[in-house]
Design a protein around this motif. Structure first.
Motif, short mmCIF file in Angstrom:
data_model
loop_
_atom_site.label_atom_id
_atom_site.label_comp_id
_atom_site.label_asym_id
_atom_site.label_seq_id
_atom_site.Cartn_x
_atom_site.Cartn_y
_atom_site.Cartn_z
N VAL A 1 0.86 -1.17 0.00
CA VAL A 1 0.00 0.00 0.00
C VAL A 1 0.91 1.23 0.00
N ASP A 2 0.59 2.23 -0.81
CA ASP A 2 1.44 3.43 -0.95
C ASP A 2 2.85 3.02 -1.36
N SER B 1 -6.84 4.84 0.92
CA SER B 1 -8.22 4.81 1.42
C SER B 1 -9.15 4.06 0.47
N ALA B 2 -8.71 3.82 -0.77
CA ALA B 2 -9.52 3.10 -1.75
C ALA B 2 -9.02 1.67 -1.96
N LEU B 3 -8.19 1.16 -1.05
CA LEU B 3 -7.64 -0.19 -1.18
C LEU B 3 -8.78 -1.19 -1.34
N ASP B 4 -8.70 -1.98 -2.41
CA ASP B 4 -9.75 -2.95 -2.73
C ASP B 4 -9.41 -4.32 -2.15
N PRO B 5 -10.15 -4.75 -1.13
CA PRO B 5 -9.86 -6.05 -0.54
C PRO B 5 -10.37 -7.23 -1.38
N ARG C 1 -7.73 2.62 11.38
CA ARG C 1 -8.51 1.40 11.63
C ARG C 1 -9.10 0.87 10.32
N GLY C 2 -9.63 1.78 9.50
CA GLY C 2 -10.21 1.36 8.23
C GLY C 2 -9.19 0.77 7.28
N LEU C 3 -8.01 1.39 7.21
CA LEU C 3 -6.95 0.87 6.34
C LEU C 3 -6.49 -0.51 6.80
N VAL C 4 -6.30 -0.66 8.10
CA VAL C 4 -5.88 -1.97 8.63
C VAL C 4 -6.93 -3.02 8.33
N ALA C 5 -8.19 -2.69 8.48
CA ALA C 5 -9.27 -3.65 8.19
C ALA C 5 -9.26 -4.04 6.71
N ARG C 6 -9.05 -3.08 5.80
CA ARG C 6 -9.00 -3.39 4.36
C ARG C 6 -7.76 -4.23 4.04
#
Length: 157
Positions: free
Chosen positions: A35-36, A81-85, A107-112
Motif C-alpha cells: 500500500v502506498d 483509502s480506496a484499497l480494494d480487498p 482502523r479502516g486501512l488496517v481492516a481493508r
C-alpha cells in the motif's frame, strides 16, 4: 544500539525485505502487495527473488516507475483509502502509517489490508504511540498472531 524500524528512510531495502520474508516465513512465489508503494523500491528485492509483486499509490508518475522496473508486477494508481480487498494477496505491507493522525482512517486501512491478505500483513515504521490502536484494530479484524518488533507490527491472518 536500538533497532531501527523497517519503515524508516535510509534503512537498506534489501535487508528490510529479507526481514519481512523471514518474519512472515514466506518465500519465492509468494504474492506481496504494498500500500502506498511509490516507485516500488521496497518491492524490488522481492521481485528479484521470484515473488509476485504489486502495489498501489496515489502518484501516477511513481506507479509508472514501478511498472517500468517490474513490468510483471500488478500496480494501480489509487489512494490507500480506496484499497480494494476483493483482490487477495498473500502478504500486504504498508510503510506509510507514520504521521497519519486520524485513528478512524488507520482502523479502516488496517481492516481493508487484513481483508486483502490471505497470509499476513506488515505495518512498518509505526510510531509507538499508535501501537495500541493498531493492536486493537488487528484484534477486531481477527488476527491470529501479532508480533511487534520496534516500530514494526506483523499480523497473521
Amino acid at each position: 544500539m536500538p533497532r531501527r524500524s523497517l519503515g524508516e528512510g535510509g534503512l537498506d531495502l534489501v535487508a528490510s525485505a529479507e526481514h519481512v520474508a523471514e518474519t512472515l516465513d514466506i518465500g519465492p512465489g509468494t504474492r506481496v502487495f504494498e500500500v502506498d508503494c511509490g516507485d516500488g523500491a521496497f518491492l524490488f528485492p522481492f521481485h528479484q527473488n521470484g515473488y509476485a509483486v504489486g502495489g498501489s499509490d496515489g502518484d501516477a508518475a511513481m506507479v509508472a516507475r514501478a511498472i517500468d522496473a517490474m513490468p510483471e508486477g500488478l500496480f494501480t494508481v489509487s489512494m490507500a483509502s480506496a484499497l480494494d480487498p476483493a483482490v487477495p494477496w498473500d502478504v500486504v505491507v504498508c510503510r506509510s502509517l507514520r504521521g497519519v493522525p486520524d485513528p478512524d482512517y488507520m482502523r479502516g486501512l488496517v481492516a481493508r489490508m487484513f481483508a486483502k491478505a490471505t497470509h499476513a500483513i506488515a505495518l512498518l515504521g509505526v510510531p509507538e504511540a499508535q501501537h495500541q490502536l493498531l493492536m486493537h484494530a488487528l484484534a477486531q479484524a481477527g488476527a491470529k498472531a501479532i508480533q511487534i518488533e520496534g516500530d514494526d507490527i506483523f499480523a497473521r491472518v
